[in-house]
Design a protein around this motif. Structure first.
Motif, short mmCIF file in Angstrom:
data_model
loop_
_atom_site.label_atom_id
_atom_site.label_comp_id
_atom_site.label_asym_id
_atom_site.label_seq_id
_atom_site.Cartn_x
_atom_site.Cartn_y
_atom_site.Cartn_z
N ALA A 136 0.92 -1.23 -0.01
CA ALA A 136 0.05 -0.04 -0.19
C ALA A 136 0.82 1.36 -0.05
O ALA A 136 2.14 1.16 0.25
CB ALA A 136 -1.20 -0.01 1.17
N GLN A 137 0.23 2.45 -0.06
CA GLN A 137 1.08 3.68 -0.28
C GLN A 137 1.99 3.90 0.69
O GLN A 137 3.00 4.68 0.45
CB GLN A 137 0.06 4.84 -0.47
N VAL A 138 1.74 3.44 2.00
CA VAL A 138 2.65 3.72 3.08
C VAL A 138 4.13 2.95 2.69
O VAL A 138 5.05 3.44 3.24
CB VAL A 138 2.08 3.22 4.38
N ASP A 139 3.96 2.23 1.78
CA ASP A 139 5.29 1.45 1.59
C ASP A 139 5.98 1.96 0.43
O ASP A 139 7.24 1.57 0.16
CB ASP A 139 4.80 -0.05 1.24
N LEU A 140 5.67 2.87 -0.25
CA LEU A 140 6.28 3.50 -1.38
C LEU A 140 7.65 4.14 -0.80
O LEU A 140 8.81 4.21 -1.26
CB LEU A 140 5.69 4.66 -2.01
N LEU A 141 7.69 4.85 0.38
CA LEU A 141 8.87 5.73 0.75
C LEU A 141 9.77 4.74 1.14
O LEU A 141 11.19 5.06 0.68
CB LEU A 141 8.27 6.72 1.73
N PRO A 142 9.70 3.81 1.82
CA PRO A 142 10.92 2.83 2.19
C PRO A 142 11.41 2.21 1.16
O PRO A 142 12.67 1.98 1.03
CB PRO A 142 10.37 1.82 3.04
N THR A 143 10.55 1.97 0.03
CA THR A 143 11.03 1.40 -1.31
C THR A 143 12.00 2.25 -2.06
O THR A 143 13.09 1.76 -2.51
CB THR A 143 9.81 0.98 -2.07
#
Ligand code: GP9
Length: 400
Positions: free
Chosen positions: A305-312
């Motif tokens: 989900a969108q919360v995962d984009l930054l660490p990716t």
């Protein structure tokens, strides 16, 4: 924060594990271009209607790069601004109201701040009133140095949002002209043409949307077909400017296209029963990541989900970002997504918070909630913890 709350927060970050090092640092020092597309919902991808693809350019990009086809939006009362918040902070937007309006002066750890420290120019481009969603204030807290709003664009062509939106074609063209490429850049382009009610695309698209013509869904398919053609031109423009080979390009949808109250045609298009299970399963947005120099051609279906984009992104760019609530999607193995109504989607099951029911993700058959309760509660805790940290301005204390 009470001592107990502080401990909860510290424990969460302390216990966060590095999931792996796949693609670590492969895009270190590259530019970053994030394209947040208004109302781009997953069902539009790889869809044909009357023999024509709705999103031919996005489909091609998805095929050539990394395509996340099981990626959920997590916005709540702040809609588009919540999606921006998720990408920039890897925190969940608050559960009541809009975080951009309610907590605009908090201390946040953000992607733009991390990149600014590494010599990047950080900018956001959005051709609308700068005070809308309180962006002009909130962007300062997010570490966005330049806000290019409608005051800075030549409003030469309108398309979408009842005719009030600068056309995405013009928006993309002008945005690229404005990016300073003499230094590494982190630029976020937030589109508008495909804003509800999608009623402006008669002449802009020749997509035959029968039997949905003159319905919200039919208009939406036309709007997205138009936006897709603009994205195709944006990619061409990036190539012409010799930017495509040294820029990580991230494209995703911000939130749903059709509210639940207008979803009857969507169920018909998808050929599924109208029920909560199918509704929740459809709440995905596409995510495509182009990494220069890395061969793509992969679809990743781990629930995320969108919360995962930054660490990716942080992993790709070799940025140590300890305060992400999400997980790096190239290294995450057990997928889950917490939606902002506290429903949960994993690779195995779907929990519908509105009815407290659990379904098998494969076929929608009911499962015994008792077997999943503990895991669901653990996942739900993330949303509650995020709310708490925002309400208490927790990072202000951490910074001191
Ligand atoms: C306007 C745009 C609105 O600036 O962000 O989008 P919305 O939040 O209504 O989807």
């Amino acid at each position: 924060m009470t001592a107990e709350e502080k401990k909860q927060m510290e424990d969460f970050y302390k216990n966060k594990q590095v999931l792996g090092d796949k693609f670590k640092g492969v895009a270190k020092g590259k530019n970053l271009l994030i394209v947040q597309v208004e109302s781009l919902q997953g069902f539009a991808m790889n869809k044909t209607i009357n023999g024509k693809e709705v999103t031919p350019n996005l489909n091609k990009l998805a095929k050539e790069n990394f395509y996340f086809d099981n990626y959920f939006y997590q916005v709540k009362g702040g809609n588009t601004s919540d999606a921006e918040f998720l990408t920039n902070t890897s925190l969940y937007p608050i559960n009541e109201g809009a975080v951009f309006l309610r907590y605009p002066t908090n201390v946040y750890n953000t992607l733009p701040k991390a990149l600014k420290e590494r010599g990047y120019t950080t900018s956001s481009f959005h051709a609308y009133n700068p005070s809308f969603w309180n962006r002009s204030i909130m962007y300062q807290s997010l570490g966005i140095q330049n806000f290019i709003s409608y005051e800075d664009f030549n409003l030469d062509e309108f398309a979408g949002w009842g005719g009030y939106a600068l056309s995405d074609e013009s928006f993309f063209r002008q945005s690229l002209e404005k990016i300073d490429t003499t230094k590494p850049f982190c630029s976020m382009l937030i589109t508008l043409s495909s804003h509800h009610p999608y009623d402006y695309f008669g002449e802009k698209t020749n997509l035959d949307v029968k039997p949905y013509e003159k319905t919200v869904l039919g208009n939406y398919l036309g709007a997205i077909n138009y936006v897709d053609s603009c994205i195709g031109k944006l990619i061409e423009d990036l190539k012409k400017r010799n930017l495509y080979d040294n820029t990580v390009v991230v494209i995703y949808g911000d939130h749903y296209a059709l509210p639940k109250t207008q979803a009857s045609d969507l169920y018909k298009l998808e050929n599924v029963e109208p029920n909560n299970f199918n509704w929740l399963r459809l709440q995905k947005v596409p995510l495509i990541i182009h990494i220069p120099g890395v061969e793509g051609g992969q679809t990743i279906s781990t629930a995320s989900a969108q919360v995962d984009l930054l660490p990716t992104i942080a992993n790709l760019m070799d940025i140590d970002f300890p305060y992400a609530m999400g997980q790096d999607m190239f290294n995450k193995k057990d997928g889950f997504a917490l939606l902002r109504d506290y429903s949960v989607v994993t690779d195995k099951y779907l929990y519908d918070a509105s009815e407290s029911k659990v379904y098998n993700i494969k076929d929608g058959s009911p499962l015994n909630i008792d077997e999943y309760k503990n895991e669901i509660e653990k996942i739900m805790h993330l949303g509650k913890l995020s709310d708490l940290m925002i309400r208490k301005n927790a990072f202000k204390a951490v910074k001191k």
